[in-house]
Design a protein around this motif. Structure first.
Motif, mmCIF file in Angstrom:
data_model
loop_
_atom_site.group_PDB
_atom_site.id
_atom_site.type_symbol
_atom_site.label_atom_id
_atom_site.label_comp_id
_atom_site.label_asym_id
_atom_site.label_seq_id
_atom_site.Cartn_x
_atom_site.Cartn_y
_atom_site.Cartn_z
ATOM 1 N N ARG A 53 128.371 -56.818 44.635
ATOM 2 C CA ARG A 53 128.024 -55.940 43.525
ATOM 3 C C ARG A 53 127.963 -54.500 44.030
ATOM 4 O O ARG A 53 128.170 -54.250 45.205
ATOM 5 C CB ARG A 53 126.696 -56.387 42.915
ATOM 6 N N LEU A 54 127.677 -53.592 43.133
ATOM 7 C CA LEU A 54 127.663 -52.160 43.472
ATOM 8 C C LEU A 54 126.242 -51.662 43.592
ATOM 9 O O LEU A 54 125.371 -52.124 42.858
ATOM 10 C CB LEU A 54 128.290 -51.342 42.340
ATOM 11 N N LEU A 55 126.039 -50.706 44.462
ATOM 12 C CA LEU A 55 124.729 -50.065 44.527
ATOM 13 C C LEU A 55 124.814 -48.749 43.755
ATOM 14 O O LEU A 55 125.531 -47.832 44.145
ATOM 15 C CB LEU A 55 124.328 -49.795 45.981
ATOM 16 N N VAL A 56 124.104 -48.696 42.639
ATOM 17 C CA VAL A 56 124.051 -47.459 41.843
ATOM 18 C C VAL A 56 122.587 -47.160 41.577
ATOM 19 O O VAL A 56 121.876 -48.010 41.041
ATOM 20 C CB VAL A 56 124.817 -47.589 40.513
ATOM 21 N N GLY A 57 122.152 -45.970 41.942
ATOM 22 C CA GLY A 57 120.724 -45.687 41.860
ATOM 23 C C GLY A 57 120.037 -46.646 42.818
ATOM 24 O O GLY A 57 120.434 -46.776 43.959
ATOM 25 N N HIS A 58 119.082 -47.401 42.328
ATOM 26 C CA HIS A 58 118.448 -48.367 43.223
ATOM 27 C C HIS A 58 118.760 -49.781 42.794
ATOM 28 O O HIS A 58 118.043 -50.709 43.101
ATOM 29 C CB HIS A 58 116.932 -48.131 43.234
ATOM 30 N N GLU A 59 119.841 -49.942 42.046
ATOM 31 C CA GLU A 59 120.105 -51.271 41.510
ATOM 32 C C GLU A 59 121.442 -51.788 41.971
ATOM 33 O O GLU A 59 122.417 -51.041 42.059
ATOM 34 C CB GLU A 59 120.142 -51.197 39.977
ATOM 35 N N TRP A 60 121.474 -53.089 42.221
ATOM 36 C CA TRP A 60 122.752 -53.743 42.492
ATOM 37 C C TRP A 60 123.290 -54.205 41.159
ATOM 38 O O TRP A 60 122.686 -55.029 40.483
ATOM 39 C CB TRP A 60 122.558 -54.908 43.466
ATOM 40 N N VAL A 61 124.400 -53.622 40.735
ATOM 41 C CA VAL A 61 124.901 -53.858 39.379
ATOM 42 C C VAL A 61 126.350 -54.345 39.433
ATOM 43 O O VAL A 61 127.054 -54.173 40.436
ATOM 44 C CB VAL A 61 124.849 -52.558 38.535
ATOM 45 N N ASP A 62 126.785 -54.950 38.329
ATOM 46 C CA ASP A 62 128.200 -55.296 38.193
ATOM 47 C C ASP A 62 128.966 -54.041 37.781
ATOM 48 O O ASP A 62 128.392 -53.145 37.151
ATOM 49 C CB ASP A 62 128.381 -56.365 37.106
ATOM 50 N N SER A 63 130.249 -54.057 38.097
ATOM 51 C CA SER A 63 131.086 -52.962 37.605
ATOM 52 C C SER A 63 131.127 -53.031 36.078
ATOM 53 O O SER A 63 131.147 -54.126 35.500
ATOM 54 C CB SER A 63 132.497 -53.124 38.177
ATOM 55 N N LEU A 64 131.167 -51.885 35.440
ATOM 56 C CA LEU A 64 131.248 -51.881 33.977
ATOM 57 C C LEU A 64 132.550 -52.527 33.508
ATOM 58 O O LEU A 64 132.644 -53.028 32.400
ATOM 59 C CB LEU A 64 131.133 -50.442 33.445
ATOM 60 N N SER A 65 133.560 -52.497 34.386
ATOM 61 C CA SER A 65 134.843 -53.106 34.009
ATOM 62 C C SER A 65 134.769 -54.631 34.053
ATOM 63 O O SER A 65 135.601 -55.309 33.483
ATOM 64 C CB SER A 65 135.949 -52.642 34.958
ATOM 65 N N THR A 66 133.756 -55.164 34.753
ATOM 66 C CA THR A 66 133.551 -56.607 34.985
ATOM 67 C C THR A 66 134.710 -57.273 35.734
ATOM 68 O O THR A 66 134.721 -58.476 35.938
ATOM 69 C CB THR A 66 133.265 -57.409 33.684
ATOM 70 N N GLU A 67 135.698 -56.501 36.143
ATOM 71 C CA GLU A 67 136.810 -57.110 36.880
ATOM 72 C C GLU A 67 136.530 -57.088 38.375
ATOM 73 O O GLU A 67 135.730 -56.279 38.856
ATOM 74 C CB GLU A 67 138.098 -56.352 36.583
ATOM 75 N N THR A 68 137.189 -57.970 39.101
ATOM 76 C CA THR A 68 137.049 -57.975 40.557
ATOM 77 C C THR A 68 138.428 -58.055 41.199
ATOM 78 O O THR A 68 139.422 -58.342 40.530
ATOM 79 C CB THR A 68 136.216 -59.188 41.048
ATOM 80 N N PHE A 69 138.478 -57.776 42.478
ATOM 81 C CA PHE A 69 139.703 -58.010 43.245
ATOM 82 C C PHE A 69 139.321 -58.701 44.550
ATOM 83 O O PHE A 69 138.156 -58.683 44.964
ATOM 84 C CB PHE A 69 140.487 -56.711 43.486
ATOM 85 N N SER A 70 140.324 -59.300 45.193
ATOM 86 C CA SER A 70 140.054 -60.071 46.409
ATOM 87 C C SER A 70 140.283 -59.220 47.635
ATOM 88 O O SER A 70 141.169 -58.371 47.665
ATOM 89 C CB SER A 70 141.002 -61.263 46.486
ATOM 90 N N SER A 71 139.469 -59.463 48.650
ATOM 91 C CA SER A 71 139.763 -58.872 49.951
ATOM 92 C C SER A 71 140.477 -59.937 50.780
ATOM 93 O O SER A 71 139.988 -61.059 50.923
ATOM 94 C CB SER A 71 138.461 -58.434 50.626
ATOM 95 N N ILE A 72 141.632 -59.587 51.300
ATOM 96 C CA ILE A 72 142.457 -60.560 52.025
ATOM 97 C C ILE A 72 142.237 -60.386 53.528
ATOM 98 O O ILE A 72 142.375 -59.285 54.060
ATOM 99 C CB ILE A 72 143.962 -60.349 51.719
ATOM 100 N N ASP A 73 141.927 -61.473 54.197
ATOM 101 C CA ASP A 73 141.825 -61.473 55.656
ATOM 102 C C ASP A 73 143.251 -61.460 56.219
ATOM 103 O O ASP A 73 144.025 -62.391 55.980
ATOM 104 C CB ASP A 73 141.078 -62.753 56.072
ATOM 105 N N PRO A 74 143.627 -60.400 56.942
ATOM 106 C CA PRO A 74 145.027 -60.301 57.360
ATOM 107 C C PRO A 74 145.428 -61.338 58.414
ATOM 108 O O PRO A 74 146.616 -61.564 58.626
ATOM 109 C CB PRO A 74 145.150 -58.886 57.921
ATOM 110 N N TYR A 75 144.444 -61.965 59.060
ATOM 111 C CA TYR A 75 144.795 -63.004 60.039
ATOM 112 C C TYR A 75 145.093 -64.326 59.337
ATOM 113 O O TYR A 75 146.094 -64.977 59.623
ATOM 114 C CB TYR A 75 143.666 -63.184 61.051
ATOM 115 N N THR A 76 144.241 -64.697 58.377
ATOM 116 C CA THR A 76 144.453 -65.980 57.691
ATOM 117 C C THR A 76 145.359 -65.823 56.475
ATOM 118 O O THR A 76 145.923 -66.787 55.982
ATOM 119 C CB THR A 76 143.110 -66.552 57.197
#
Ligand code: NDP
Length: 498
Positions: free
Chosen positions: A13-36
């Motif tokens: 999640r995102l840190l905005v102010g003092h809160e861990w929040v979801d993106s307003l877009s609610t979309e996510t993307f993957s982080s790819i491990d370049p070794y695997t």
């Protein structure tokens, strides 16, 4: 936090102010491990509205929050606490970076072990921020200057060393009293999110650090263009740096740019060739060449060309390539597919332009999968060729011969970049002459790839402007206010300046 927790329990999640929040877009993307080649974490795909929210939180914290009222000593205490937490969590942060960008664990461990030094160094500066009294020529005036924080900083980092590059900005900026919106590269967001948890745990007030994740167009550009941002601290390519500077100009935000390089590593015939060989390897094959200071142009004096090259090729042939988490590995994969394709395209460019491929240039036979490229050496390179002029950011070395000192300097400076240079010679006078003549922000004499929290770092020419680290790095986050105090109570002519 444990390695198992990193990315495998819940989407980040995102840190905005003092809160861990979801993106307003609610979309996510993957982080790819370049070794695997597999996704290992889900990251919020932020958009302009998230940036707006984060800048608002940073603005509020700067203008009205408790942060602005803290003394330098208070800020220093918090930054020191952060240094301790970074130290305690160094291994987890290092592993997160390896899984995000494929760099060696031994390299990233080293960076994470050094990271607390950045925060400690600047925590010590936080309570020593003074100003100057000006011995003004105007009689009856007491004039002094205050060093005040520049305000809200939009910090944008590249994927090759995310937390180290963030520390170059955050450590001095927090010491100065700024607040931050930090955007990591979309390829390497996890370590920055984990780091933000430590900032929260250290007890920083809400909104001092905000993190927005996502790509350049949806997050980077809106951040740079946001009129609520007073300064942009950017690390990345020269192409993007120019766009950043021009967008920041629309609202006259201050800018510091740490950009690309095409650094010369210059070896004279009187050099200690063992040390120089090691420096050449460190310059181009450490971090798989994905280092802004990569010594990607080897300028070698003709009389010692064959001897040096045979040593460099022997050491290159012995490089262990493989899993970046294995401590025996010396070169891992490149960071992501598009980058891999770009680096490989330079091998073709070198051949097309007539350079002689003397080592590597293809995928290692024992690694049929993954983003691996052999350490690659081109000899007989002309300085005008693409592989000598363009930043490749991969393990591709261009070898160029020179006759004498004048030619070495001319070749070294025949580049649009000016980030760093290495000079290998036992002649101390020549060493200093070269250090003066070379147009670069850093020159190493008989060494390569040294950086430190207490030594200013930055580029000449299109490698950027501004300096990070050392006390000069602190000044980037300060602005000067001059105060005139009339001491005699005189009524002055209103139509006369001064
Ligand atoms: P990029 O320029 O591609 O990206 C750098 C950062 O800028 C990323 O976070 C990127 O986001 C973001 N970005 C992309 N487009 C925009 C935009 N229009 N406005 C604002 N932000 C944007 O560089 P790389 O990440 O590929 O990093 C490699 C480069 O960084 C090399 O040239 C290297 O030399 C340089 N570098 C310089 C250093 C120095 O100190 N001089 C140190 C380390 C690296 P995203 O990735 O999500 O698209």
């Amino acid at each position: 936090m444990t390695v198992a927790e990193v990315g495998e329990i819940e989407p980040h999640r995102l840190l905005v102010g003092h809160e861990w929040v979801d993106s307003l877009s609610t979309e996510t993307f993957s982080s790819i491990d370049p070794y695997t080649g597999k996704s290992w974490a889900e990251i919020p795909a932020c958009g302009p509205e998230d940036v707006e929210r984060a800048v608002g939180a940073a603005r509020l914290a700067f203008d009205d929050g408790p942060w602005g009222k803290m003394t330098g000593a208070d800020r220093g205490r918090l930054i020191r606490r952060l240094a301790v937490l970074v130290d305690e969590n160094a291994e987890e942060l290092a592993v997160a970076e390896v899984r995000d960008n494929g760099k060696l664990l031994r390299e990233m461990r080293g960076q994470m072990e050094a990271l607390p030094n950045y925060y400690e160094y600047f925590s010590g500066a936080a309570d020593k921020i003074g100003g100057d009294v000006i011995g003004s020529s105007k009689p009856n005036f007491f004039v002094y200057q205050l060093l005040e924080p520049v305000g809200v900083v939009g910090a944008i980092t590249s994927w090759n060393s995310p937390l180290l590059i963030a520390a170059y900005k955050l450590a001095p900026g927090l010491a100065a009293g700024c607040t931050f919106v930090l955007k990591p590269s979309e390829h390497t967001s996890v370590s920055t999110i984990l780091f933000a948890r430590l900032v929260e745990e250290a007890g920083f007030p809400p909104g001092v650090l905000n993190v927005v994740t996502g790509d350049g167009p949806n997050v980077g550009e809106p951040l740079v263009s946001n009129p609520g941002v007073d300064k942009i601290a950017f690390t990345g390519s020269t192409v993007t740096g120019k766009r950043v500077a021009s967008a920041a100009a629309s609202h006259l935000a201050k800018v510091s740019l740490e950009l690309g390089g095409k650094s010369p590593n210059i070896v004279f015939d009187d050099a200690d060739l063992d040390a120089a060989t090691s420096g050449v390897i460190a310059g181009i094959f450490a971090a798989c060449g994905q280092s802004c200071v990569a010594g990607s142009r080897l300028l070698v004096q003709r009389s010692v060309h064959d001897e040096l090259l045979s040593r460099v090729v022997d050491r290159t042939a012995a490089i262990t390539i493989g899993n970046p988490l294995d401590l025996e590995t010396e070169m891992g994969p490149l960071a992501f597919q598009a980058h891999y394709d770009r680096v490989v395209s330079f091998v073709a460019a070198g051949l097309e332009d007539g350079a002689e491929l003397i080592f590597g240039g293809k995928r290692p036979d024992h690694l049929p999968e993954g983003l691996f490229l052999e350490p690659t050496i081109f000899d007989r390179v002309e300085n005008g060729m693409r592989i000598a002029q363009e930043e490749i950011f991969g393990p591709v070395l261009s070898v160029i011969s020179f006759e004498d000192e004048d030619e070495a300097v001319r070749l070294a400076n025949d580049s649009s970049h000016g980030l760093a240079a290495g000079v290998w010679t036992r002649d101390i006078q020549r060493g200093h002459r070269l250090a003066k003549a070379i147009q670069a922000g850093t020159v190493w004499l008989n060494a390569y790839r040294m950086v430190s929290h207490d030594v200013p770092f930055g580029g000449y020419k299109s490698s950027g402007y501004g300096r990070e680290n050392g006390l000069e790095g602190l000044r980037e986050y300060q602005q000067t206010k001059t105060v005139w105090v009339e001491t005699e109570g005189i009524v002055r002519d209103p139509f006369k300046l001064g």
